[in-house]
Design a protein around this motif. Structure first.
Motif, PDB file in Angstrom:
ATOM      1  N   ALA A   1       0.858  -1.192   0.000  1.00  0.00           N
ATOM      2  CA  ALA A   1       0.000   0.000   0.000  1.00  0.00           C
ATOM      3  C   ALA A   1       0.889   1.236   0.000  1.00  0.00           C
ATOM      4  O   ALA A   1       1.986   1.222   0.562  1.00  0.00           O
ATOM      5  N   PRO A   2       0.440   2.311  -0.638  1.00  0.00           N
ATOM      6  CA  PRO A   2       1.250   3.529  -0.670  1.00  0.00           C
ATOM      7  C   PRO A   2       1.418   4.118   0.725  1.00  0.00           C
ATOM      8  O   PRO A   2       0.517   4.042   1.563  1.00  0.00           O
TER       9      PRO A   2
ATOM     10  N   ILE B   1      12.149 -18.467  12.785  1.00  0.00           N
ATOM     11  CA  ILE B   1      10.889 -19.200  12.775  1.00  0.00           C
ATOM     12  C   ILE B   1      11.148 -20.686  12.538  1.00  0.00           C
ATOM     13  O   ILE B   1      10.544 -21.551  13.189  1.00  0.00           O
ATOM     14  N   VAL B   2      12.039 -21.013  11.616  1.00  0.00           N
ATOM     15  CA  VAL B   2      12.376 -22.412  11.358  1.00  0.00           C
ATOM     16  C   VAL B   2      12.958 -23.060  12.603  1.00  0.00           C
ATOM     17  O   VAL B   2      12.581 -24.181  12.985  1.00  0.00           O
ATOM     18  N   VAL B   3      13.885 -22.375  13.251  1.00  0.00           N
ATOM     19  CA  VAL B   3      14.515 -22.930  14.454  1.00  0.00           C
ATOM     20  C   VAL B   3      13.495 -23.117  15.573  1.00  0.00           C
ATOM     21  O   VAL B   3      13.483 -24.136  16.272  1.00  0.00           O
ATOM     22  N   ALA B   4      12.603 -22.145  15.745  1.00  0.00           N
ATOM     23  CA  ALA B   4      11.648 -22.207  16.847  1.00  0.00           C
ATOM     24  C   ALA B   4      10.466 -23.112  16.537  1.00  0.00           C
ATOM     25  O   ALA B   4      10.045 -23.914  17.383  1.00  0.00           O
ATOM     26  N   ALA B   5       9.903 -22.992  15.341  1.00  0.00           N
ATOM     27  CA  ALA B   5       8.614 -23.627  15.055  1.00  0.00           C
ATOM     28  C   ALA B   5       8.706 -24.857  14.165  1.00  0.00           C
ATOM     29  O   ALA B   5       7.733 -25.601  14.064  1.00  0.00           O
ATOM     30  N   GLY B   6       9.820 -25.073  13.494  1.00  0.00           N
ATOM     31  CA  GLY B   6       9.987 -26.270  12.695  1.00  0.00           C
ATOM     32  C   GLY B   6       8.934 -26.414  11.615  1.00  0.00           C
ATOM     33  O   GLY B   6       8.784 -25.566  10.733  1.00  0.00           O
ATOM     34  N   ALA B   7       8.148 -27.506  11.689  1.00  0.00           N
ATOM     35  CA  ALA B   7       7.164 -27.824  10.660  1.00  0.00           C
ATOM     36  C   ALA B   7       6.050 -26.799  10.572  1.00  0.00           C
ATOM     37  O   ALA B   7       5.313 -26.764   9.586  1.00  0.00           O
ATOM     38  N   LEU B   8       5.909 -25.966  11.574  1.00  0.00           N
ATOM     39  CA  LEU B   8       4.854 -24.949  11.577  1.00  0.00           C
ATOM     40  C   LEU B   8       5.263 -23.691  10.811  1.00  0.00           C
ATOM     41  O   LEU B   8       4.469 -22.766  10.664  1.00  0.00           O
ATOM     42  N   THR B   9       6.475 -23.647  10.298  1.00  0.00           N
ATOM     43  CA  THR B   9       6.985 -22.439   9.654  1.00  0.00           C
ATOM     44  C   THR B   9       6.110 -21.966   8.501  1.00  0.00           C
ATOM     45  O   THR B   9       5.721 -20.793   8.437  1.00  0.00           O
ATOM     46  N   VAL B  10       5.779 -22.853   7.578  1.00  0.00           N
ATOM     47  CA  VAL B  10       4.998 -22.446   6.398  1.00  0.00           C
ATOM     48  C   VAL B  10       3.613 -21.941   6.786  1.00  0.00           C
ATOM     49  O   VAL B  10       3.184 -20.874   6.319  1.00  0.00           O
ATOM     50  N   PRO B  11       2.856 -22.660   7.641  1.00  0.00           N
ATOM     51  CA  PRO B  11       1.570 -22.093   8.063  1.00  0.00           C
ATOM     52  C   PRO B  11       1.700 -20.726   8.726  1.00  0.00           C
ATOM     53  O   PRO B  11       0.873 -19.836   8.493  1.00  0.00           O
ATOM     54  N   LEU B  12       2.718 -20.545   9.541  1.00  0.00           N
ATOM     55  CA  LEU B  12       2.914 -19.252  10.186  1.00  0.00           C
ATOM     56  C   LEU B  12       3.175 -18.153   9.161  1.00  0.00           C
ATOM     57  O   LEU B  12       2.616 -17.050   9.265  1.00  0.00           O
ATOM     58  N   LEU B  13       4.009 -18.426   8.188  1.00  0.00           N
ATOM     59  CA  LEU B  13       4.302 -17.434   7.157  1.00  0.00           C
ATOM     60  C   LEU B  13       3.051 -17.093   6.356  1.00  0.00           C
ATOM     61  O   LEU B  13       2.810 -15.927   6.026  1.00  0.00           O
ATOM     62  N   LEU B  14       2.242 -18.097   6.046  1.00  0.00           N
ATOM     63  CA  LEU B  14       1.027 -17.857   5.279  1.00  0.00           C
ATOM     64  C   LEU B  14       0.015 -17.043   6.078  1.00  0.00           C
ATOM     65  O   LEU B  14      -0.639 -16.136   5.540  1.00  0.00           O
ATOM     66  N   VAL B  15      -0.133 -17.338   7.365  1.00  0.00           N
ATOM     67  CA  VAL B  15      -1.045 -16.572   8.208  1.00  0.00           C
ATOM     68  C   VAL B  15      -0.586 -15.118   8.294  1.00  0.00           C
ATOM     69  O   VAL B  15      -1.391 -14.186   8.152  1.00  0.00           O
ATOM     70  N   ALA B  16       0.710 -14.921   8.534  1.00  0.00           N
ATOM     71  CA  ALA B  16       1.230 -13.557   8.647  1.00  0.00           C
ATOM     72  C   ALA B  16       1.035 -12.787   7.344  1.00  0.00           C
ATOM     73  O   ALA B  16       0.663 -11.605   7.351  1.00  0.00           O
TER      74      ALA B  16
ATOM     75  N   ALA C   1      -4.508  -8.327   4.160  1.00  0.00           N
ATOM     76  CA  ALA C   1      -5.807  -7.798   4.571  1.00  0.00           C
ATOM     77  C   ALA C   1      -5.661  -6.405   5.176  1.00  0.00           C
ATOM     78  O   ALA C   1      -6.469  -5.503   4.914  1.00  0.00           O
ATOM     79  N   GLY C   2      -4.612  -6.213   5.976  1.00  0.00           N
ATOM     80  CA  GLY C   2      -4.362  -4.894   6.544  1.00  0.00           C
ATOM     81  C   GLY C   2      -4.070  -3.860   5.474  1.00  0.00           C
ATOM     82  O   GLY C   2      -4.566  -2.727   5.527  1.00  0.00           O
ATOM     83  N   GLY C   3      -3.272  -4.240   4.481  1.00  0.00           N
ATOM     84  CA  GLY C   3      -2.973  -3.317   3.394  1.00  0.00           C
ATOM     85  C   GLY C   3      -4.227  -2.901   2.651  1.00  0.00           C
ATOM     86  O   GLY C   3      -4.392  -1.721   2.302  1.00  0.00           O
ATOM     87  N   HIS C   4      -5.115  -3.854   2.413  1.00  0.00           N
ATOM     88  CA  HIS C   4      -6.380  -3.537   1.733  1.00  0.00           C
ATOM     89  C   HIS C   4      -7.225  -2.588   2.580  1.00  0.00           C
ATOM     90  O   HIS C   4      -7.793  -1.614   2.066  1.00  0.00           O
ATOM     91  N   LEU C   5      -7.310  -2.859   3.889  1.00  0.00           N
ATOM     92  CA  LEU C   5      -8.114  -2.022   4.779  1.00  0.00           C
ATOM     93  C   LEU C   5      -7.588  -0.596   4.827  1.00  0.00           C
ATOM     94  O   LEU C   5      -8.351   0.373   4.688  1.00  0.00           O
TER      95      LEU C   5
END
Length: 253
Positions: free
Chosen positions: A158-159, A189-204, A210-214
């Motif tokens: 967003a600008p 994130i990889v060191v801390a969360a391991g297999a959860l890394t990709v879901p965390l990145l996608l959620v973030a 969504a914030g940029g759109h708002l």
């Protein structure tokens, strides 16, 4: 090395209340230092985890979690929480972009801002108080690293409105700096969360988009307050993701 030390000092001086050596600011320093925002998040999370480790044996898990969360707030001077409160007041307290921005610049706390802050801390405590120390640590690292990294993404989506700190970050992270910022985000994130890394990145990423759109729709772009609001919303979203994973039986770390 001297340049990176200067960037580190600027990043921590801007985003925290930690004492840093006096530095002479130059044009563009904040933009160049923004590559280290995820590192700031990691250090803040480490402070919160350390606080819980000290308090929990004395007063229990719940008190340790509350003190851990409040330690990060103290270390940052409620920097991002202030952005959330101002954004909530402006986004839902005005009828036009100019009026919303004027409300956001007002230092007084309004009804929407109060509700947003109460909701933020209620969610943090509800999510983290029941968590064992290992899960607490994963959630804190994930939330605070991804929260700070989201600012670097948001200014690309967003600008940036003139006269705000976001304008100093727009387009600042590119080339080698973008690689460094990515590494400082993904490796912890990889060191801390391991297999959860990709879901965390996608959620973030989803929350940031969504914030940029708002902000684009209701303000015409992003401001420093918008960056702060996005940071804490991404943080809480990451906390929730880690706790959902843990509650479903997934391993963390």
């Amino acid at each position: 090395m001297r340049e990176w030390m200067h960037r580190t000092a600027v990043a921590f001086a801007f985003m925290t209340r930690l004492p840093v050596p006096w530095i002479e600011l130059r044009d563009g320093d904040l933009g160049r230092a923004s590559v280290l925002f995820p590192l700031v998040g990691l250090v803040m999370a480490t402070g919160g985890v350390a606080a819980r480790m000290v308090v929990e044996p004395l007063w229990g898990r719940a008190t340790g979690s509350v003190v851990g969360v409040l330690t990060v707030v103290a270390l940052t001077g409620a920097f991002h929480e202030d952005g959330l409160a101002d954004s909530a007041d402006g986004l839902w307290g005005g009828w036009a972009p100019e009026q919303r921005l004027a409300i956001m610049r007002d230092s007084r706390l309004g009804t929407y801002g109060t509700i947003a802050l109460l909701g933020l801390f209620a969610l943090r405590f509800a999510l983290l108080v029941p968590a064992p120390l290992n899960t607490f640590a994963v959630a804190m690292v994930s939330g605070h690293v991804l929260g700070r990294a989201s600012e670097l993404v948001l200014v690309r989506l967003a600008p940036s409105l003139p006269g705000s700190s976001s304008s100093e970050l727009a387009g600042a992270v590119r080339g080698r700096d973008a690689v460094v910022a990515g590494a400082l985000t993904i490796v912890p994130i990889v060191v801390a969360a391991g297999a959860l890394t990709v879901p965390l990145l996608l959620v973030a990423l989803a929350v940031t988009v969504a914030g940029g759109h708002l902000f684009r729709r209701r303000l015409g772009g992003v401001t420093g307050d918008a960056l702060g609001a996005t940071t804490v919303v991404v943080e809480v979203s990451a906390l929730a993701t880690v706790l959902v994973w843990h509650g479903a039986g997934g391993s963390v770390g």
